[in-house]
Design an enzyme around this catalytic site. Structure first.
Site, PDB file in Angstrom:
ATOM      1  N   SER A 256       0.848  -1.181   0.000  1.00 57.68           N
ATOM      2  CA  SER A 256       0.000   0.000   0.000  1.00 57.68           C
ATOM      3  C   SER A 256       0.886   1.234   0.000  1.00 57.68           C
ATOM      4  CB  SER A 256      -0.898   0.005   1.242  1.00 57.68           C
ATOM      5  OG  SER A 256      -0.117   0.345   2.378  1.00 57.68           O
ATOM      6  N   LYS A 257       0.241   2.371  -0.062  1.00 53.66           N
ATOM      7  CA  LYS A 257       0.908   3.680  -0.050  1.00 53.66           C
ATOM      8  C   LYS A 257       2.007   3.782   1.018  1.00 53.66           C
ATOM      9  CE  LYS A 257      -0.828   6.298  -3.128  1.00 53.66           C
ATOM     10  NZ  LYS A 257       0.156   5.665  -3.996  1.00 53.66           N
ATOM     11  N   ARG A 258       1.752   3.151   2.160  1.00 53.40           N
ATOM     12  CA  ARG A 258       2.733   3.243   3.244  1.00 53.40           C
ATOM     13  C   ARG A 258       4.105   2.738   2.818  1.00 53.40           C
ATOM     14  NH1 ARG A 258       1.956  -0.474   6.801  1.00 53.40           N
ATOM     15  NH2 ARG A 258       0.385  -1.522   5.559  1.00 53.40           N
TER      16      ARG A 258
END
Ligand code: GLU
Ligand code: ZN
Length: 495
Positions: A256-258
Site C-alpha cells: 500500500s501507499k505506506r
C-alpha cells in the site's frame, strides 16, 4: 481437442492502475500468449459511486505506456462485446430474472432502515449469524412480482442452497471447500436501480465471453464459492480458477501507499522504464529459469505457465525493482536514453528555467552526456542532477576540495596549471587514448595521475566525485573547460 484459452483483466475503474492490477493483467496476458489464447479487457464499472472517467483514461494511458495490449476490449471491440458492464445491464437483468423464475433467487423488499437495524442488533448481541436474515426468502414469486409491478422497490437476492458444501479446485491452491453456511447469506445480485452487483455481472460475463481461465488475486478467493454456486444454478460449467498470492510490502502487509509508490503513474513519473516494471512484476509470485533475472516480454510470453506460479505471497522489493531499472537504462542507446530522459531535464531546468527546451547544441550535449551516466543511475529522474554541471557552471566548492591528499595549495595550483594545458589535446582523444596520454603527461611531470586529475575534476565539475572526466572535457569543449579552470585558479591564487 485443445481448449481455446480465453482470459481477462477485469478492473473496476475506481482508482488508478497499481502494481497489483498490473500483475494480474500481465499474468493473464502472458498466460494467453503462452497458449495462443486471447486476452480480454473488460471494464467492471457497475460501482457508479466510485466510478470516474479519469480512471478509465488512466487505464488506457498506463497500458499504452507499458506496451502490452488485450486483443478484445472496449476500445477495440471484439466478438463478445460490449466489454463495458454498464453497457450490458439488460443481460444481467435477464439472467437475474431467469434465476427468479427457476426459484433460485427472490425479490427482497427490505428497506435500508430495516437492514441497518438488523446489522445493529447483530452487532449488539454478538450474533453468530450475521448478514441478511433471509426475511424475504419465502415470499412466493407471484407475490414478489405483484409488489414490483405495483412500483415497490426491490433487490434480487440469490438463494444460497442450505445445508450443502460448495467445492471447486483452484489450479494453484488445490481443492477448496466451503460450507454454504459460511457464504454470505443470500447476497444481492441485482440492485433496485437495475445494476448488477459484482458477483452476478462477473459470472454472467465470464460465461458469455467464453472465459476459460480466471486468473486473479487471492483477495477474490472468498467470492469464488458464491460464483461457483451461480454457475451451478445457471447450469453452466465454471472456468478454471487460479488465485495468485497477494503482493506484500517488506513488512508482510498488503502493498500500500505506506510502502512507497504503488500506482503505475508514480513509477512512471519517477523514471522507471516499462520494460523494467514488466520484468520485475512478472517475477512477483512466479519463477521461470533458474538464475535468470532479465526477461523480455517475448521471453516471458514463451516461458510463462501456471505451474511456475508460487503459493507464497510475493514481496515487493523497491530496491530490486530499481536494480532492474538500472539494467534497462544501461541497455538503452544514448539516443534512446536521451529521448526518455529529456522531459526530466527540461522539467529540472537543465536548459534554462524549468520548462525550457534545449537548443540543438544543448540537445546534442545532453545526448552525449547519456554515455557518461548510464552506468550510474537507476532512475530517469536522477539524471538531470548528475549532469547539471555540463549545462551551467557549478558553484565553486571550498578550496580544500581542490587539494589532493598530502599536498598543499601551491602544489595544487601547479597541478591545475599542468592540467590546463592538457585540456585541448584531451578533448580530441577517445577515452582510451586520453587515458594513455594523461598517464604519460603525469609521468613526464613527475606527479601522480590521481593528483593531476583531482583539481582538474573539481575545477570542471565542481566536485571530487563526478561522471567520467574525459567525456566531460569532450562535452564541455576546450573554451568552456579553460574558462572553468581559470575561474578555479583565480580562487586558489587569492590565497
Ligand atoms: N472487478 C474486479 C476487480 O476490480 C474483478 C475481479 C476478478 O477478476 O474477478 O479486480
Ligand atoms: Zn428482504
Amino acid at each position: 481437442m485443445t481448449m481455446t484459452i480465453r482470459d481477462r483483466y477485469a478492473p473496476s475503474p475506481t482508482g488508478l492502475q497499481h502494481i497489483g492490477g498490473l500483475r494480474t493483467a500481465l499474468f493473464n496476458y502472458l498466460f494467453a500468449q503462452s497458449q495462443q489464447g486471447t486476452f480480454i479487457l473488460r471494464l467492471e464499472d457497475t460501482d457508479r459511486t466510485r466510478f470516474d472517467d479519469a480512471f478509465v483514461q488512466n487505464l488506457y494511458d498506463t497500458f499504452t505506456w507499458l506496451g502490452f495490449r488485450w486483443s478484445e476490449g472496449p476500445d477495440i471491440g471484439g466478438p463478445a462485446g460490449p466489454y463495458i458492464q454498464s453497457q450490458r445491464l439488460g443481460l444481467y437483468q435477464e439472467h437475474a430474472k431467469a434465476l427468479l423464475e427457476k426459484g433460485r433467487a427472490y425479490y427482497c423488499f427490505c428497506s435500508s432502515a430495516r437492514l441497518d437495524a438488523l446489522r445493529e442488533e447483530q452487532a449488539k448481541t454478538h450474533a453468530q449469524d450475521t448478514g441478511y436474515d433471509r426475511h424475504c426468502r419465502e415470499l412466493s414469486p407471484s407475490q414478489g412480482a405483484a409488489r414490483v409491478a405495483a412500483g415497490e422497490a426491490a433487490v434480487i437476492r440469490l438463494k444460497i442452497p442450505f445445508g450443502e458444501t460448495t467445492r471447486f479446485t483452484d489450479s494453484l491452491l488445490g481443492a477448496m471447500e466451503w460450507k454454504n453456511e459460511a457464504i454470505s447469506p443470500d447476497p444481492v445480485i441485482l440492485k433496485s436501480d437495475g445494476f448488477p452487483t459484482y458477483h452476478l455481472a462477473n459470472v454472467v460475463d465470464d460465461h458469455l465471453m467464453g472465459i476459460s481461465h480466471v486468473l486473479r488475486a487471492q483477495e477474490w478467493l472468498p467470492s469464488t464459492p458464491l460464483h461457483v454456486i451461480l454457475y451451478q444454478l445457471f447450469g453452466w460449467e465454471h472456468p478454471v480458477f487460479c488465485h495468485v498470492p497477494m503482493v506484500m510490502g517488506q513488512d508482510g502487509k498488503k502493498l500500500s501507499k505506506r510502502h512507497g509508490a504503488t500506482s503505475i503513474d508514480e513509477f512512471r513519473r519517477e523514471g522507471y522504464l516499462p520494460q523494467a516494471l514488466i520484468n520485475y512484476v512478472a517475477l512477483l509470485g512466479a519463477s521461470y529459469e533458474e538464475g535468470k533475472d532479465l526477461y523480455t516480454l517475448e521471453e516471458l510470453c514463451s516461458c510463462f505457465s501456471l505451474d511456475k506460479l508460487s503459493k507464497a505471497p510475493a514481496v515487493f522489493d523497491y530496491k530490486k525493482l530499481s536494480w532492474y531499472n538500472g539494467q534497462y537504462i544501461r541497455m538503452q542507446s544514448d539516443e534512446a536514453l536521451a529521448s526518455l530522459a529529456l522531459p526530466y531535464g527540461i522539467e529540472a531546468g537543465l536548459f534554462g528555467s524549468p520548462g525550457t527546451a534545449p537548443d540543438a547544441s544543448r540537445r546534442a550535449a545532453f545526448r552525449a552526456a547519456m554515455g557518461l551516466i548510464k552506468e550510474r543511475v537507476s532512475l530517469l529522474k536522477e539524471i538531470p542532477d548528475k549532469i547539471r554541471y555540463l549545462f551551467a557552471e557549478p558553484p565553486l566548492p571550498p578550496l580544500s576540495e581542490f587539494i589532493p591528499k598530502k599536498l598543499d595549495l601551491p602544489k595544487t595550483i601547479d597541478l591545475l596549471a599542468i592540467g590546463r594545458n592538457l585540456v585541448a589535446p584531451l578533448g580530441a582523444l577517445s577515452d582510451s587514448q586520453a587515458e594513455a596520454f594523461i598517464k604519460d603527461q603525469a609521468a613526464a611531470a613527475g606527479v601522480k595521475l590521481g593528483d593531476l586529475m583531482m583539481p582538474l575534476r573539481v575545477a570542471l565539475t565542481g566536485s571530487r566525485v563526478s561522471p567520467p572526466l574525459f567525456g566531460t572535457i569532450r562535452i564541455l569543449g576546450t573554451a568552456q573547460c579553460l574558462s572553468r579552470i581559470d575561474r578555479a585558479l583565480a580562487l586558489l591564487q587569492l590565497r
